[in-house]
Design a protein around this motif. Structure first.
Motif, short mmCIF file in Angstrom:
data_model
loop_
_atom_site.label_atom_id
_atom_site.label_comp_id
_atom_site.label_asym_id
_atom_site.label_seq_id
_atom_site.Cartn_x
_atom_site.Cartn_y
_atom_site.Cartn_z
N GLY A 185 -14.28 7.58 -37.73
CA GLY A 185 -14.03 8.04 -36.36
C GLY A 185 -13.05 9.19 -36.31
O GLY A 185 -12.34 9.36 -35.31
N ALA A 186 -13.00 9.98 -37.37
CA ALA A 186 -11.99 11.03 -37.49
C ALA A 186 -12.46 12.40 -37.03
O ALA A 186 -11.66 13.32 -36.94
CB ALA A 186 -11.51 11.12 -38.94
N ILE A 187 -13.77 12.56 -36.76
CA ILE A 187 -14.31 13.87 -36.38
C ILE A 187 -14.62 13.90 -34.90
O ILE A 187 -15.33 13.04 -34.38
CB ILE A 187 -15.60 14.20 -37.17
CG1 ILE A 187 -15.37 14.10 -38.67
CG2 ILE A 187 -16.10 15.60 -36.81
CD1 ILE A 187 -16.64 14.33 -39.49
N VAL A 192 -5.70 9.97 -39.99
CA VAL A 192 -5.84 11.25 -39.30
C VAL A 192 -7.11 11.24 -38.46
O VAL A 192 -8.17 10.80 -38.91
CB VAL A 192 -5.86 12.42 -40.32
CG1 VAL A 192 -6.16 13.74 -39.63
CG2 VAL A 192 -4.54 12.49 -41.06
N LYS A 193 -7.03 11.74 -37.22
CA LYS A 193 -8.15 11.68 -36.29
C LYS A 193 -8.37 13.03 -35.61
O LYS A 193 -7.63 13.99 -35.83
CB LYS A 193 -7.87 10.63 -35.19
CG LYS A 193 -7.64 9.21 -35.71
CD LYS A 193 -8.94 8.53 -36.05
CE LYS A 193 -8.73 7.06 -36.40
NZ LYS A 193 -9.99 6.39 -36.73
N ASP A 194 -9.39 13.06 -34.74
CA ASP A 194 -9.66 14.19 -33.84
C ASP A 194 -9.74 15.52 -34.59
O ASP A 194 -9.18 16.53 -34.17
CB ASP A 194 -8.56 14.25 -32.76
CG ASP A 194 -8.90 15.22 -31.64
OD1 ASP A 194 -10.10 15.46 -31.40
OD2 ASP A 194 -7.96 15.76 -31.02
N LEU A 195 -10.47 15.52 -35.69
CA LEU A 195 -10.60 16.72 -36.50
C LEU A 195 -11.81 17.55 -36.08
O LEU A 195 -12.86 17.00 -35.74
CB LEU A 195 -10.76 16.35 -37.98
CG LEU A 195 -9.61 15.62 -38.65
CD1 LEU A 195 -10.03 15.16 -40.05
CD2 LEU A 195 -8.37 16.50 -38.72
N THR A 196 -11.65 18.87 -36.11
CA THR A 196 -12.79 19.77 -36.10
C THR A 196 -13.08 20.13 -37.55
O THR A 196 -12.20 20.62 -38.25
CB THR A 196 -12.50 21.05 -35.30
OG1 THR A 196 -12.34 20.70 -33.92
CG2 THR A 196 -13.63 22.05 -35.43
N ALA A 244 -15.36 34.18 -36.03
CA ALA A 244 -14.80 33.86 -37.34
C ALA A 244 -14.52 32.36 -37.45
O ALA A 244 -14.15 31.70 -36.47
CB ALA A 244 -13.50 34.64 -37.56
N ALA A 245 -14.71 31.82 -38.64
CA ALA A 245 -14.42 30.40 -38.91
C ALA A 245 -12.96 30.27 -39.30
O ALA A 245 -12.59 30.38 -40.46
CB ALA A 245 -15.32 29.88 -40.02
N LYS A 246 -12.13 30.05 -38.32
CA LYS A 246 -10.69 29.96 -38.54
C LYS A 246 -10.27 28.50 -38.57
O LYS A 246 -10.42 27.79 -37.58
CB LYS A 246 -9.93 30.72 -37.45
CG LYS A 246 -10.21 32.22 -37.45
CD LYS A 246 -9.45 32.93 -36.34
CE LYS A 246 -9.74 34.42 -36.35
NZ LYS A 246 -9.03 35.13 -35.25
N ALA A 247 -9.75 28.07 -39.71
CA ALA A 247 -9.32 26.68 -39.88
C ALA A 247 -7.81 26.61 -40.07
O ALA A 247 -7.20 27.54 -40.61
CB ALA A 247 -10.02 26.05 -41.08
N ASP A 248 -7.23 25.50 -39.64
CA ASP A 248 -5.80 25.29 -39.89
C ASP A 248 -5.55 25.01 -41.37
O ASP A 248 -4.57 25.48 -41.95
CB ASP A 248 -5.29 24.11 -39.06
CG ASP A 248 -5.45 24.33 -37.57
OD1 ASP A 248 -5.09 25.43 -37.10
OD2 ASP A 248 -5.94 23.42 -36.88
N PHE A 249 -6.47 24.23 -41.98
CA PHE A 249 -6.35 23.87 -43.39
C PHE A 249 -7.73 23.91 -44.03
O PHE A 249 -8.74 23.65 -43.37
CB PHE A 249 -5.78 22.45 -43.55
CG PHE A 249 -4.40 22.28 -43.00
CD1 PHE A 249 -3.28 22.55 -43.78
CD2 PHE A 249 -4.21 21.85 -41.69
CE1 PHE A 249 -2.00 22.39 -43.27
CE2 PHE A 249 -2.94 21.69 -41.17
CZ PHE A 249 -1.84 21.97 -41.95
N SER A 260 -3.50 14.93 -37.07
CA SER A 260 -4.60 14.72 -36.14
C SER A 260 -4.72 15.93 -35.21
O SER A 260 -3.72 16.52 -34.81
CB SER A 260 -4.36 13.46 -35.32
OG SER A 260 -4.40 12.31 -36.15
N GLY A 261 -5.95 16.30 -34.90
CA GLY A 261 -6.20 17.45 -34.04
C GLY A 261 -6.39 18.75 -34.79
O GLY A 261 -6.65 19.79 -34.17
#
Length: 301
Positions: free
Chosen positions: A65-67, A44-48, A154-159, A17-18
């Motif tokens: 409700g995950a986004i 999993v919650k609170d995703l960008t 830049a579009a930087k993602a964790d995953f 989450s996050g």
């Protein structure tokens, strides 16, 4: 070469989450729906969420409700209309949205691919998109000509999660010989920090070597690869199968209300232990094969 073939649950385990999550797919093609159902099942919650042209995967996350934030060019259901759960989340203030044009989002992923903090663009000049997103779109003057430009972050993602066609146990993923091409999955994959790929089929490495020019995601980019036949269902995987019209129609009908959307997720995501159970739930492989594109095997022949 390192073997990277794992189960879906093993591949997605690091996503917490996050996180900031980039999703591949274009409209109703190659949405990583099986992976999204697994994340919903885990709570999993609170995703960008960053995406290109988003449909089912993003709408299901919104229903769960995950986004908390969305960045992309479009979220809807293409020929089926609006994305009801996403729209409800935005209108209710649960989801913050940062809109980008297609060229601006391409620049964002290209910047991440090149290890840059931003790239310059002109295409948003004259629009209000930058005014509503000053933290990611900033004006500046060209150091050579003095003309006005905008810097997009830049579009930087964790995953990053991509659903692909076929791959090998080392993570090499190939296009079919005949495919739809209006997507940027390769660019999204190359911009990834940690890339998880689900594919319709794992094939021998020898087959990958026979046609190396079809490899659009090389194994050294990939952290984990998972074999998931019909992993985009109820969306399509071009060259393999079409979208499931009956299932999508039913999904949208139930998503008219928050209660109906939750009932759908309870039935098709939360109550099924894995993708195999989901496939059985929707009628099994025999039923899904009715969606197959004619001569699908020739697409990789």
């Amino acid at each position: 070469m390192k073997e990277k073939l794992v189960t879906l649950e093993e591949a997605l385990a690091p996503i917490a989450s996050g996180s900031t999550l980039a999703l591949g797919g274009s409209l109703l093609r190659r949405q990583p729906n099986a992976a999204i159902r697994s994340l919903i099942r885990r709570g999993v919650k609170d995703l960008t969420v960053q995406s290109w042209a988003a449909t089912t995967a993003t709408d299901m996350l919104a229903a769960a409700g995950a986004i908390s934030r969305y960045e992309g060019i479009y979220t809807g259901m293409f020929s089926y209309g609006l994305a009801p759960n996403f729209r409800r989340g935005v209108e209710g203030g649960a989801i913050a949205v940062r809109d980008f044009s297609e060229t601006a989002m391409v620049a964002r992923f290209r910047a991440a691919t090149q290890g840059l903090a931003f790239l310059p663009i002109k295409t948003l000049l004259g629009s209000d998109i930058a005014r509503h997103n000053p933290e990611q779109i900033r004006p500046f003057s060209c150091p050579f000509t003095g003309e006005p430009l905008q810097a997009v972050a830049a579009a930087k993602a964790d995953f990053t999660i991509i659903h692909g066609y076929v791959g090998d146990k080392y993570g090499n993923v190939q296009w079919p010989i005949v495919r739809d091409s209006d997507d940027i999955d390769q660019m999204i994959a190359s911009a990834a920090t940690r890339l998880i790929v689900t594919v319709e089929k794992i094939i021998p490495h020898e087959e990958i070597k026979r046609r190396p020019t079809l490899t659009y995601i090389p194994g050294n980019w990939v952290e984990a690869i998972v074999e998931l036949p019909y992993g985009a269902h109820p969306a399509a995987c071009d060259g393999h199968y079409d979208e499931d019209d009956a299932h999508l129609t039913g999904y949208l009908e139930r998503s008219r209300t928050p209660e109906g959307a939750q009932a759908y997720l309870d039935e098709y995501a939360r109550s099924v232990p894995d993708h195999d159970a989901y496939v059985a739930k929707v009628g099994g492989l025999a039923a899904l094969e009715a969606l197959d594109v004619p001569n699908r095997e020739q697409t990789h022949a």
